[in-house]
Design a protein around this motif. Structure first.
Motif, PDB file in Angstrom:
ATOM      1  N   VAL A 187       5.639   8.793   4.310  1.00 56.74           N
ATOM      2  CA  VAL A 187       4.931   7.602   3.839  1.00 56.74           C
ATOM      3  C   VAL A 187       5.697   6.342   4.262  1.00 56.74           C
ATOM      4  O   VAL A 187       5.089   5.348   4.646  1.00 56.74           O
ATOM      5  CB  VAL A 187       4.721   7.633   2.310  1.00 56.74           C
ATOM      6  CG1 VAL A 187       4.181   6.301   1.795  1.00 56.74           C
ATOM      7  CG2 VAL A 187       3.779   8.768   1.923  1.00 56.74           C
ATOM      8  N   GLU A 201       0.826  -1.206   0.000  1.00 62.86           N
ATOM      9  CA  GLU A 201       0.000   0.000   0.000  1.00 62.86           C
ATOM     10  C   GLU A 201       0.864   1.262   0.000  1.00 62.86           C
ATOM     11  O   GLU A 201       0.613   2.201  -0.753  1.00 62.86           O
ATOM     12  CB  GLU A 201      -0.929   0.016   1.205  1.00 62.86           C
ATOM     13  CG  GLU A 201      -1.775   1.282   1.265  1.00 62.86           C
ATOM     14  CD  GLU A 201      -2.663   1.377   2.491  1.00 62.86           C
ATOM     15  OE1 GLU A 201      -3.642   2.131   2.425  1.00 62.86           O
ATOM     16  OE2 GLU A 201      -2.357   0.714   3.510  1.00 62.86           O
ATOM     17  N   ARG A 202       1.886   1.280   0.819  1.00 58.56           N
ATOM     18  CA  ARG A 202       2.755   2.459   0.891  1.00 58.56           C
ATOM     19  C   ARG A 202       3.544   2.628  -0.411  1.00 58.56           C
ATOM     20  O   ARG A 202       3.716   3.747  -0.889  1.00 58.56           O
ATOM     21  CB  ARG A 202       3.674   2.368   2.096  1.00 58.56           C
ATOM     22  CG  ARG A 202       2.907   2.504   3.405  1.00 58.56           C
ATOM     23  CD  ARG A 202       3.800   2.253   4.601  1.00 58.56           C
ATOM     24  NE  ARG A 202       3.041   2.138   5.813  1.00 58.56           N
ATOM     25  CZ  ARG A 202       3.055   3.033   6.799  1.00 58.56           C
ATOM     26  NH1 ARG A 202       3.805   4.109   6.708  1.00 58.56           N
ATOM     27  NH2 ARG A 202       2.329   2.840   7.879  1.00 58.56           N
ATOM     28  N   LEU A 206      -3.176  11.465   2.197  1.00 58.93           N
ATOM     29  CA  LEU A 206      -2.252  11.157   1.098  1.00 58.93           C
ATOM     30  C   LEU A 206      -2.998  10.984  -0.219  1.00 58.93           C
ATOM     31  O   LEU A 206      -2.528  11.444  -1.272  1.00 58.93           O
ATOM     32  CB  LEU A 206      -1.426   9.917   1.433  1.00 58.93           C
ATOM     33  CG  LEU A 206      -0.439  10.117   2.583  1.00 58.93           C
ATOM     34  CD1 LEU A 206       0.103   8.774   3.065  1.00 58.93           C
ATOM     35  CD2 LEU A 206       0.685  11.059   2.185  1.00 58.93           C
ATOM     36  N   LEU A 207      -4.159  10.362  -0.177  1.00 61.93           N
ATOM     37  CA  LEU A 207      -4.976  10.247  -1.396  1.00 61.93           C
ATOM     38  C   LEU A 207      -5.413  11.626  -1.884  1.00 61.93           C
ATOM     39  O   LEU A 207      -5.448  11.888  -3.095  1.00 61.93           O
ATOM     40  CB  LEU A 207      -6.185   9.346  -1.147  1.00 61.93           C
ATOM     41  CG  LEU A 207      -5.866   7.876  -0.924  1.00 61.93           C
ATOM     42  CD1 LEU A 207      -7.094   7.123  -0.440  1.00 61.93           C
ATOM     43  CD2 LEU A 207      -5.293   7.241  -2.185  1.00 61.93           C
ATOM     44  N   LEU A 249       1.163   4.138  -2.883  1.00 65.12           N
ATOM     45  CA  LEU A 249       0.962   5.560  -2.634  1.00 65.12           C
ATOM     46  C   LEU A 249       2.139   6.379  -3.159  1.00 65.12           C
ATOM     47  O   LEU A 249       1.957   7.410  -3.816  1.00 65.12           O
ATOM     48  CB  LEU A 249       0.756   5.827  -1.142  1.00 65.12           C
ATOM     49  CG  LEU A 249      -0.572   5.356  -0.556  1.00 65.12           C
ATOM     50  CD1 LEU A 249      -0.531   5.402   0.972  1.00 65.12           C
ATOM     51  CD2 LEU A 249      -1.734   6.193  -1.084  1.00 65.12           C
ATOM     52  N   SER A 258      -7.972  10.180   7.948  1.00 68.01           N
ATOM     53  CA  SER A 258      -6.799   9.377   8.276  1.00 68.01           C
ATOM     54  C   SER A 258      -5.619   9.889   7.455  1.00 68.01           C
ATOM     55  O   SER A 258      -5.788  10.611   6.463  1.00 68.01           O
ATOM     56  CB  SER A 258      -7.052   7.905   7.933  1.00 68.01           C
ATOM     57  OG  SER A 258      -7.160   7.743   6.525  1.00 68.01           O
ATOM     58  N   LEU A 283      -1.138   4.357   8.945  1.00 63.63           N
ATOM     59  CA  LEU A 283      -1.872   5.141   7.956  1.00 63.63           C
ATOM     60  C   LEU A 283      -3.325   5.377   8.368  1.00 63.63           C
ATOM     61  O   LEU A 283      -4.004   6.233   7.815  1.00 63.63           O
ATOM     62  CB  LEU A 283      -1.826   4.471   6.583  1.00 63.63           C
ATOM     63  CG  LEU A 283      -0.469   4.424   5.896  1.00 63.63           C
ATOM     64  CD1 LEU A 283      -0.568   3.667   4.575  1.00 63.63           C
ATOM     65  CD2 LEU A 283       0.094   5.816   5.666  1.00 63.63           C
ATOM     66  N   ASP A 284      -3.818   4.600   9.324  1.00 61.21           N
ATOM     67  CA  ASP A 284      -5.181   4.785   9.808  1.00 61.21           C
ATOM     68  C   ASP A 284      -5.292   5.902  10.844  1.00 61.21           C
ATOM     69  O   ASP A 284      -6.405   6.341  11.151  1.00 61.21           O
ATOM     70  CB  ASP A 284      -5.714   3.488  10.429  1.00 61.21           C
ATOM     71  CG  ASP A 284      -5.963   2.415   9.389  1.00 61.21           C
ATOM     72  OD1 ASP A 284      -6.386   2.762   8.266  1.00 61.21           O
ATOM     73  OD2 ASP A 284      -5.725   1.232   9.688  1.00 61.21           O
ATOM     74  N   ARG A 286      -3.945   8.112   5.498  1.00 56.15           N
ATOM     75  CA  ARG A 286      -4.173   7.522   4.174  1.00 56.15           C
ATOM     76  C   ARG A 286      -5.061   8.438   3.328  1.00 56.15           C
ATOM     77  O   ARG A 286      -4.762   8.724   2.171  1.00 56.15           O
ATOM     78  CB  ARG A 286      -4.842   6.154   4.312  1.00 56.15           C
ATOM     79  CG  ARG A 286      -5.218   5.488   3.005  1.00 56.15           C
ATOM     80  CD  ARG A 286      -5.982   4.187   3.212  1.00 56.15           C
ATOM     81  NE  ARG A 286      -5.170   3.199   3.913  1.00 56.15           N
ATOM     82  CZ  ARG A 286      -5.267   2.924   5.218  1.00 56.15           C
ATOM     83  NH1 ARG A 286      -6.164   3.552   5.973  1.00 56.15           N
ATOM     84  NH2 ARG A 286      -4.481   2.015   5.781  1.00 56.15           N
ATOM     85  N   ARG A 287      -6.154   8.922   3.921  1.00 51.07           N
ATOM     86  CA  ARG A 287      -7.091   9.798   3.196  1.00 51.07           C
ATOM     87  C   ARG A 287      -6.408  11.100   2.795  1.00 51.07           C
ATOM     88  O   ARG A 287      -6.623  11.612   1.697  1.00 51.07           O
ATOM     89  CB  ARG A 287      -8.316  10.075   4.087  1.00 51.07           C
ATOM     90  CG  ARG A 287      -9.312  11.056   3.506  1.00 51.07           C
ATOM     91  CD  ARG A 287      -9.959  10.507   2.241  1.00 51.07           C
ATOM     92  NE  ARG A 287     -10.856  11.461   1.637  1.00 51.07           N
ATOM     93  CZ  ARG A 287     -10.494  12.389   0.736  1.00 51.07           C
ATOM     94  NH1 ARG A 287      -9.247  12.488   0.339  1.00 51.07           N
ATOM     95  NH2 ARG A 287     -11.385  13.223   0.236  1.00 51.07           N
TER      96      ARG A 287
END
Length: 186
Positions: A128, A23-24, A158-159, A27, A153, A134-135, A155-156
């Motif tokens: 990252v 996942e990382r 970074l998105l 990203l 989060s 990430l949560d 993650r959100r």
């Protein structure tokens, strides 16, 4: 003087993509791809061309890159420090500072803007690779464009940075094509 689109950030974070969980690594790959497309709009431009407003808006290639760097920096600060890192939307000078982030101001150079973007990218890439979770989330700052009480989060966030970079790469591509017909791709 024309600028190079290659950046130190293209070389990656302290950990390589293969050392990271999938996942990382995904990203980082997405961030790098969209950063490359954004930076590619500035290839071979002079400072004067990078500051040129080729549409009816205030936007210029250098200003768009500067804005994306500011935005990425602010959102990474949000991941680390929470909503206070984003400033106060009630601040009367906030809108003016935001508007200036899209402009190449007197004394700014494309090389300087790209170097600042490299520093921001390096910091984000390192985060990252090293962020424990990430949560982990933060409450969004109070602003009319955020749902009251919402949390994002890491993650959100970074998105969101990836989406911002992608969207503004498209803006920069239109501006660049209006300057000299060059395109980021094709």
């Amino acid at each position: 003087m024309a600028s190079s689109i290659r950046s130190i950030a293209d070389e990656g974070p302290t950990m390589t993509g293969t050392d990271l969980p999938a996942e990382r690594a995904d990203l980082l790959q997405a961030l790098r791809q969209h950063r490359f497309l954004l930076r590619n709009t500035a290839r071979d431009l002079t400072d004067q061309q990078a500051a040129e407003r080729s549409t009816v808006s205030e936007l210029c290639v250098g200003g768009v890159i500067k804005h994306v760097a500011h935005t990425e920096r602010d959102w990474v600060d949000f991941i680390l420090k929470g909503p206070t890192a984003m400033g106060n939307s009630d601040d009367p000078g906030a809108y003016e500072r935001h508007a200036r982030s899209f402009q190449m101001l007197p004394g700014e150079t494309l090389a300087g803007i790209l170097a600042a973007y490299d520093e921001v990218a390096r910091r984000t890439d390192d985060l990252v690779g090293t962020l424990p979770d990430l949560d982990a989330g933060q409450p969004l700052p109070e602003a009319p464009w955020f749902e009251p009480g919402a949390r994002w989060s890491a993650r959100r966030v970074l998105l969101h940075i990836i989406a911002e970079t992608s969207q503004h790469a498209g803006h920069a591509d239109i501006i660049r094509e209006s300057i000299d017909g060059a395109k980021s791709m094709g």
